[in-house]
Write a protein that holds these residues in place. Structure first.
Motif, mmCIF file in Angstrom:
data_model
loop_
_atom_site.group_PDB
_atom_site.id
_atom_site.type_symbol
_atom_site.label_atom_id
_atom_site.label_comp_id
_atom_site.label_asym_id
_atom_site.label_seq_id
_atom_site.Cartn_x
_atom_site.Cartn_y
_atom_site.Cartn_z
ATOM 1 N N LEU A 514 -76.718 -24.138 -41.891
ATOM 2 C CA LEU A 514 -76.049 -23.415 -40.873
ATOM 3 C C LEU A 514 -76.142 -23.532 -39.234
ATOM 4 N N ALA A 515 -76.476 -24.573 -39.356
ATOM 5 C CA ALA A 515 -76.332 -25.347 -37.123
ATOM 6 C C ALA A 515 -74.605 -25.143 -37.618
ATOM 7 N N GLN A 516 -74.162 -25.650 -38.509
ATOM 8 C CA GLN A 516 -72.885 -25.845 -38.389
ATOM 9 C C GLN A 516 -71.684 -24.645 -38.923
ATOM 10 N N ASP A 517 -72.402 -23.822 -39.409
ATOM 11 C CA ASP A 517 -71.134 -22.951 -39.222
ATOM 12 C C ASP A 517 -71.785 -20.361 -39.780
ATOM 13 N N MET A 519 -74.643 -17.960 -40.686
ATOM 14 C CA MET A 519 -74.810 -17.305 -41.987
ATOM 15 C C MET A 519 -73.899 -15.944 -42.091
ATOM 16 N N VAL A 521 -74.156 -12.407 -44.373
ATOM 17 C CA VAL A 521 -75.089 -11.172 -45.341
ATOM 18 C C VAL A 521 -74.727 -10.246 -45.262
ATOM 19 N N ILE A 540 -74.048 -8.606 -42.012
ATOM 20 C CA ILE A 540 -75.437 -9.226 -40.973
ATOM 21 C C ILE A 540 -75.168 -10.612 -40.850
ATOM 22 N N SER A 541 -74.606 -11.210 -39.186
ATOM 23 C CA SER A 541 -74.225 -12.213 -39.446
ATOM 24 C C SER A 541 -74.807 -12.857 -38.193
ATOM 25 N N ARG A 542 -75.523 -14.609 -38.335
ATOM 26 C CA ARG A 542 -76.059 -15.205 -36.979
ATOM 27 C C ARG A 542 -74.906 -16.552 -36.884
ATOM 28 N N GLY A 543 -74.851 -16.875 -36.254
ATOM 29 C CA GLY A 543 -74.332 -18.475 -35.686
ATOM 30 C C GLY A 543 -72.690 -18.537 -36.344
ATOM 31 N N PHE A 544 -72.208 -17.551 -36.295
ATOM 32 C CA PHE A 544 -70.919 -17.865 -37.418
ATOM 33 C C PHE A 544 -69.314 -17.382 -36.301
ATOM 34 N N LEU A 603 -74.273 -14.483 -48.370
ATOM 35 C CA LEU A 603 -75.282 -13.915 -48.607
ATOM 36 C C LEU A 603 -75.272 -12.602 -49.159
#
Lengths: 609, 609
Positions: A514-517, A519, A521, A540-544, A603
């Motif tokens: 998760l820290a790299q790329d 997530m 959904v 829904i996406s975070r951190g991408f 996901l």
């Protein structure tokens, strides 16, 4: 509804392998970091370890021999086990989100009826920090330790009000404790915190001696008289096995004596044109006490900043190891009543910890202390491995505001509490143990320590370089030392929020991914009758990627999701949801990688209506 | 359906503030790390910077003065801009998932018509690595550099086949280039890679001299004759402004000469009982070439392992800077044909990088090289800040398998390519510049460099300690140096997969939060007519807790979700979805925190049917 335990596939180079990667392997290990070989997060349970033999002494390092930290050791003879220390370790970037790592006490849990005592050598967290997490597991044995250590353990325990009260017996270095059939004796080594104890356990075949953290006060490599006396006294009895600190054994010669450091610090306090901000580890009692007393002698006032610093100064005052005039320590509100060159600020944060006093001072966020042009900042500490970058930031921020910085790289304003190679050698020569087990350090350090022992004549067969959980046995009436094939554990037990020991590898690995790329959904509502996707799928996406500026990407992904699902679902009756999910995960993964070269965890959520 | 751009609220202490925190603020900063003050990820655009005045020289460090890395500098006079270097920086744990950080070239983009040349000092990535990412933005100017640097730039460019071909002109240190109205000249400083160039730009008021990375070869602090000659020649012309390397200025005295290191390395190669595995930076051409030639002289064969090492050895051979007999370098398959003490393995990985040759050797995963008892591993490199822990792991793994390790902590087997304070001082004294701008280093290093210059007599007003993007002007016909209030940028531009410069703070922050506590997606289907939740809500979570062993928690959360949604939705017609979502996020967040002391990012998905 999603397989929560699935692991990444460990693909190394996403760019190169993109065409080869398998449909379900969208989750990958971060490119630049790999989990260390088989991290294990649970305590060892129900292992079939042979029971201890008669006339056998078992020595089991439960922590602290594959790292610097979480020191814990068990010594077992007959029906009795003595435990020495129960420390913790601070996690690194390999275990994101984790609070602490503690020793694997599985063996002690299985044998808790035999535990007669937990003996603590001194009050540093790598020796006492595990107590709140392990005491119940090991059956809440009596704790024997010195006064200062006892106070520090109690202070810490106050943060865990739900835990049972500890039974702490304060001992003096001259006390002798009966613990089952064993006797525990002590000595007083030098370390950076007062009231440190070395632990000697009497067995029928000689003493097992645990140094704890030690250094040897010296003048240019010649040990001080009191040190010689301490170790001469130890040498009057036979030391069967020496278990000794390896932290600094790679450094040749003798460490800088604390006295020399103190003289240098005092000179700086005396000569600066303005205020001095002295920052050091709050746990370095000796130095903190010295700074306050030196300031007093120089007619300066001391402001103490930082919670742990305040706590420890309070403890030192309460116990009478720090004696000051009533008005030497002042609150920061009163600083303006004194000229700058009459002010010393003693602050936490020399490691660049984000919320410590000095870091807040350096970034201008501190309530009362703002850097002024003629301020001198004295970083009276080393840089703990891993903290180099935050210390660099600290220095940059301070110098940007015009402070002068004195640090151990340019002046002798810090000395370690751990023996250098010369001291280590001297201790071996004084004590002349039959057997030797190096502890406190990474494996390489222990090897170097073993080399030092062999260099002064100890046979290789008398040395065991242990791993966490190694079961070392002294058998044949004290004639032979060996290591069992069985391990008492040595797993990495993590404290993660309220959970202890239930952090699975997969959770840590997911955090790394998760820290790299980030997530991604995707939610699609499927009409069961027609196999069609109702409305546009939600995402829904975070951190991408920054989605607000990626509307085009989102638009195409939505179309792709709809098309993929309808094609996959259209072929079957009834719809195989797992198949559809995997197909859409694969297609979306491929598409996102192609467009962004990132591999978020994907996901898919399929809702049937 | 979810606000994808929402930011965390920056709560520092989640425990303390839990009762105060607002419903939507479930996203928090990680407890142990804070984003550095206002990170900025986009290139500067359309800033109103006053145009350059007549007779004014502008010097703009675009990178490399708030870090070690991403060096880039612009020198502007009249209608001409000369750019020196275009490096990259490797990201740290503050920017998870990021590939590289590159200089902010916004100013150059706005002025690309004026750019006459990109001059490269040498072939290290912190000086050339940014080229693939910035060349188009700055208008693909002609590149002037030495042969080796040119080859390295071309090799790297091959990894970016979609980019336009570079126009590289190979120059010699004696060449003079006309670039607009400016003249570019060169000199040949010592560094750890051959063919390094210092850059001299002639202006009507004197030369602007950019050292690049330099050290001074010396014998016990006395510079070698050839160094004296180089700098004497420079001193024959007036140096208006010196722009010099600060990387090692904190270290007192002179650095160890490379020759001394080479002698020590050769002695080790000659005296070991078995194989030697020499590991160093693949970019240290001088040392690599020396090791191969020394092995040959000692009648040993060399096996080269690691992609970058192989590439660079090939380059050195092609260019004729490495000359060996036909059979000195052998493939690893042929190792068995030679006795161990006739074998030298030259490998990448001295920094403990997970996938480099030495790390694979140390963990037993290397295809052909397995550690044997009498192997000696020579780590001929320093430890780059941030790599301490991985190097520790490397040493642990190697020593566990019985290898003897020689590293720069215990023997002089590495020397830096950057001048120590003594050398820095000597260069200042030789060149006698009028103005001085320290570059290459963190802010504190630049300050120390400025102190060194002042220590030998330079007035403070003649020095500018810059930040990234500082616009430094020399005006009044070369009489005055000053720094504009305007900044040419200095933003942190990140390369994240295929995206360059579009990484928003919120994305990085989300990654940090995900790394700490993971995420928790809840999906509930709401019957619009009744306001009831159909079936049990679904939950997807990653990086939070191990759900397989948390069934009880999940069960209760599902009940809580259903209850919360139905209570919230039951009161209203029509249902306010945002309100329901916020309420359920808040309640679930509170519950999870209470049970686990973790704060995953909670993402409610409400489906209406």
């Amino acid at each position: 509804m999603t397989d929560l335990t699935k692991k990444g596939n460990g693909l190394k180079s996403p760019v190169k392998n993109s065409s080869k990667h398998k449909p379900r392997s969208n989750n990958r290990l971060p490119a630049r970091r790999k989990l260390s070989a088989s991290p294990r997060q649970e305590e060892t349970k129900n292992k079939k370890i042979p029971p201890i033999g008669p006339d056998t002494i078992r020595i089991i390092p439960l922590g602290g021999v594959e790292e610097v930290g979480k020191n814990m050791l068990a010594i077992e003879y007959g029906d009795d086990i003595i435990v020495v220390d129960a420390g913790l370790q601070f996690p690194d970037e390999d275990s994101p989100g984790i609070d602490f790592i503690i020793p694997d006490t599985g063996y002690l849990k299985d044998n808790k009826d035999k535990i007669r005592a937990l003996v603590l050598t001194h009050g540093h967290l790598d020796h006492i920090g595990g107590i709140p997490y392990v005491m119940e597991k090991i059956g809440n044995p009596i704790i024997y330790t010195s006064l200062l250590t006892a106070v520090m353990v109690k202070k810490r325990q106050e943060e865990f009000p739900h835990l049972p009260k500890l039974n702490i017996q304060v001992v003096d270095k001259n006390d002798v404790i009966k613990a089952g059939k064993l006797k525990i004796k002590f000595f007083a080594p030098t370390h950076t915190i007062p009231d440190s104890l070395g632990v000697i356990i009497e067995t029928p075949y000689g003493n097992v001696l645990v140094t704890g953290d030690i250094k040897i006060e010296n003048k240019k490599g010649v040990p001080e008289k009191f040190e010689i006396e301490t170790y001469k006294k130890i040498a009057q009895e036979k030391t069967l096995a020496l278990i000794a600190d390896s932290t600094n054994v790679e450094k040749v010669g003798f460490s800088i004596p604390e006295k020399e450091v103190q003289e240098n610090v005092k000179e700086i306090l005396a000569s600066v044109p303005g205020r001095v901000i002295v920052s050091t580890f709050a746990s370095l009692f000796e130095r903190i006490i010295f700074v306050i007393q030196a300031a007093e002698e120089l007619g300066k006032k001391v402001v103490v900043e930082g919670r742990s610093m305040k706590t420890n100064v309070e403890i030192a005052k309460e116990l009478g190891i720090l004696k000051t005039k009533k008005d030497t320590i002042i609150s920061s509100d009163r600083m303006d009543n004194y000229p700058d060159n009459k002010l010393v600020i003693l602050a936490t944060g020399a490691q660049g910890d984000a919320y410590a006093a000095l870091m807040r001072i350096s970034s201008g966020e501190h309530r009362t202390v703002k850097i002024r042009k003629k301020d001198t900042v004295l970083l009276s500490s080393s840089v703990v491995p891993g903290n180099e970058k935050s210390v660099q930031k600290l220095k940059d921020n301070l110098s940007r505001q015009g402070a002068k910085i004195v640090h151990y790289g340019i002046a002798e304003v810090h000395s370690s509490g751990h023996s250098y190679q010369g001291e280590v050698e001297w201790v071996h020569k004084m004590i002349k143990p039959k057997f030797f087990i190096p502890v406190h350090g990474h494996h390489y350090m222990l090897r170097v320590h073993a080399d030092v022992a062999m260099g002064i004549g100890m046979p290789e067969k008398n040395i065991v370089v242990p791993d966490n959980g190694s079961i070392i046995e002294i058998t044949d009436k004290g004639k032979k030392i060996s290591r069992l094939k069985d391990s008492a554990g040595g797993r990495i037990v993590m404290v993660d929020g309220l959970g202890t020991g239930n952090v699975k590898e997969v959770v840590i690995r997911d955090r790394q991914m998760l820290a790299q790329d980030g997530m991604f959904v995707l939610i699609a509502i499927i009409d069961m009758k027609t196999g069609r996707v109702r409305k546009s799928p939600d995402i829904i996406s975070r951190g991408f990627v920054y989605l607000k500026e990626s509307q085009d990407l989102l638009h195409h992904v939505r179309q792709l999701i709809k098309k993929t699902i309808e094609e996959a679902a259209g072929k079957m009756h009834p719809i195989n949801f797992d198949y559809v999910k995997n197909t859409v995960r694969e297609e979306v993964g491929k598409y996102l990688f192609q467009k962004t070269h990132k591999r978020p965890i994907i996901l898919p959520v399929l809702i049937e209506v």
